[in-house]
Design a protein around this motif. Structure first.
Motif, PDB file in Angstrom:
ATOM      1  N   TRP A  50      10.136  75.140  29.742  1.00 53.09           N
ATOM      2  CA  TRP A  50      11.217  76.225  29.488  1.00 53.09           C
ATOM      3  C   TRP A  50      12.555  75.701  29.183  1.00 53.09           C
ATOM      4  O   TRP A  50      13.059  74.526  29.900  1.00 53.09           O
ATOM      5  CB  TRP A  50      11.305  77.123  30.841  1.00 53.09           C
ATOM      6  CG  TRP A  50      12.429  78.102  30.666  1.00 53.09           C
ATOM      7  CD1 TRP A  50      13.633  78.342  31.301  1.00 53.09           C
ATOM      8  CD2 TRP A  50      12.060  79.680  30.144  1.00 53.09           C
ATOM      9  NE1 TRP A  50      14.202  79.487  31.140  1.00 53.09           N
ATOM     10  CE2 TRP A  50      13.028  80.369  30.315  1.00 53.09           C
ATOM     11  CE3 TRP A  50      10.965  79.985  29.545  1.00 53.09           C
ATOM     12  CZ2 TRP A  50      13.285  81.671  29.803  1.00 53.09           C
ATOM     13  CZ3 TRP A  50      11.012  81.334  29.143  1.00 53.09           C
ATOM     14  CH2 TRP A  50      12.034  81.976  29.430  1.00 53.09           C
ATOM     15  N   GLN A  51      13.185  76.264  28.165  1.00 54.82           N
ATOM     16  CA  GLN A  51      14.537  75.723  27.796  1.00 54.82           C
ATOM     17  C   GLN A  51      15.803  76.289  28.558  1.00 54.82           C
ATOM     18  O   GLN A  51      16.091  77.554  28.799  1.00 54.82           O
ATOM     19  CB  GLN A  51      14.936  76.373  26.412  1.00 54.82           C
ATOM     20  CG  GLN A  51      16.323  76.048  25.882  1.00 54.82           C
ATOM     21  CD  GLN A  51      16.579  74.666  25.887  1.00 54.82           C
ATOM     22  OE1 GLN A  51      17.161  74.197  26.542  1.00 54.82           O
ATOM     23  NE2 GLN A  51      16.657  73.833  24.497  1.00 54.82           N
ATOM     24  N   PRO A  52      16.274  75.402  29.400  1.00 50.96           N
ATOM     25  CA  PRO A  52      17.118  75.857  30.560  1.00 50.96           C
ATOM     26  C   PRO A  52      18.590  76.362  30.078  1.00 50.96           C
ATOM     27  O   PRO A  52      19.552  77.007  30.947  1.00 50.96           O
ATOM     28  CB  PRO A  52      17.361  74.876  31.392  1.00 50.96           C
ATOM     29  CG  PRO A  52      17.013  73.594  30.707  1.00 50.96           C
ATOM     30  CD  PRO A  52      16.077  74.093  29.736  1.00 50.96           C
ATOM     31  N   LYS A  56      19.054  82.769  29.414  1.00 53.00           N
ATOM     32  CA  LYS A  56      19.256  83.654  30.613  1.00 53.00           C
ATOM     33  C   LYS A  56      18.569  85.063  30.226  1.00 53.00           C
ATOM     34  O   LYS A  56      18.738  85.445  29.030  1.00 53.00           O
ATOM     35  CB  LYS A  56      20.700  83.872  31.088  1.00 53.00           C
ATOM     36  CG  LYS A  56      21.322  82.467  31.708  1.00 53.00           C
ATOM     37  CD  LYS A  56      22.957  82.669  31.986  1.00 53.00           C
ATOM     38  CE  LYS A  56      23.611  81.177  32.453  1.00 53.00           C
ATOM     39  NZ  LYS A  56      24.775  81.627  32.768  1.00 53.00           N
TER      40      LYS A  56
END
Length: 189
Positions: A50-52, A56
């Protein structure tokens, strides 16, 4: 003295019989849910990371690309057809996510945190709404009045007293928190 012993023995026998009967009834009930079949796990090369950064999400449908007007209209039709109460809420970019100003904590009085659950309501909930166009018109008015704010549509079930659905109908054009679906995973990880 002899009668008392006989009474105790008879009552203990009847208690045992009742327990056995109860066990038989319970054993005859079938489980209402079946376990999911065991499936093999994917190999490590097909798993995603997952790309943090700038990734969002908000509630229902946030993991999908932004909804089109036609898709929002279909969701509103579904909400109205089920007799749920639609409501619009909005929040400025700075207040949309949890922060000191938008955090409400009920310490010791509630079972959980209520971080960022409350945005400003656009007018009142649309009780008795029977036409999806009413909701879409109000959503358009809200986004016109607050173009730099997030706007979400919430639906409540007034019989069960619960929130059923909540999803964004507008994300500000200046928002940098959204990551395109194709970029949500780190490439080559």
């Amino acid at each position: 003295h002899f009668k008392m012993i006989a009474t105790r023995t008879a009552s203990s026998v009847s208690v045992k019989a009742q327990r056995q009967q109860a066990v038989r009834v319970q054993a005859s009930l079938k489980p209402s849910v079946r376990a999911a079949p065991v499936v093999s796990t994917a190999n490590a090369s097909s798993m995603m990371v997952w790309q943090p950064v700038n990734n969002k999400q908000f509630e229902t449908f946030s993991y999908l690309p932004p909804l089109t007007s036609q898709q929002i209209a279909k969701q509103v039709d579904y909400i109205v057809a089920n007799g749920w109460v639609p409501c619009l809420e909005f929040a400025a970019e700075a207040d949309a996510y949890v922060g000191d100003a938008s955090t409400i904590r009920f310490k010791g009085t509630a079972s959980g945190f209520y971080d960022n659950r409350y945005w400003t309501m656009w007018k009142l909930p649309m009780f008795g709404c029977s036409d999806a166009s009413q909701v879409l018109t109000e959503a358009a008015r809200c986004t016109k009045a607050f173009p730099k704010s997030y706007v979400r549509l919430v639906a409540f079930d007034n019989k069960r007293q619960v929130q059923i659905i909540s999803f964004l109908v507008q994300r500000p054009k200046s928002a940098t928190d959204y990551c395109d679906v194709a970029k949500r995973s780190v490439a080559g990880a």
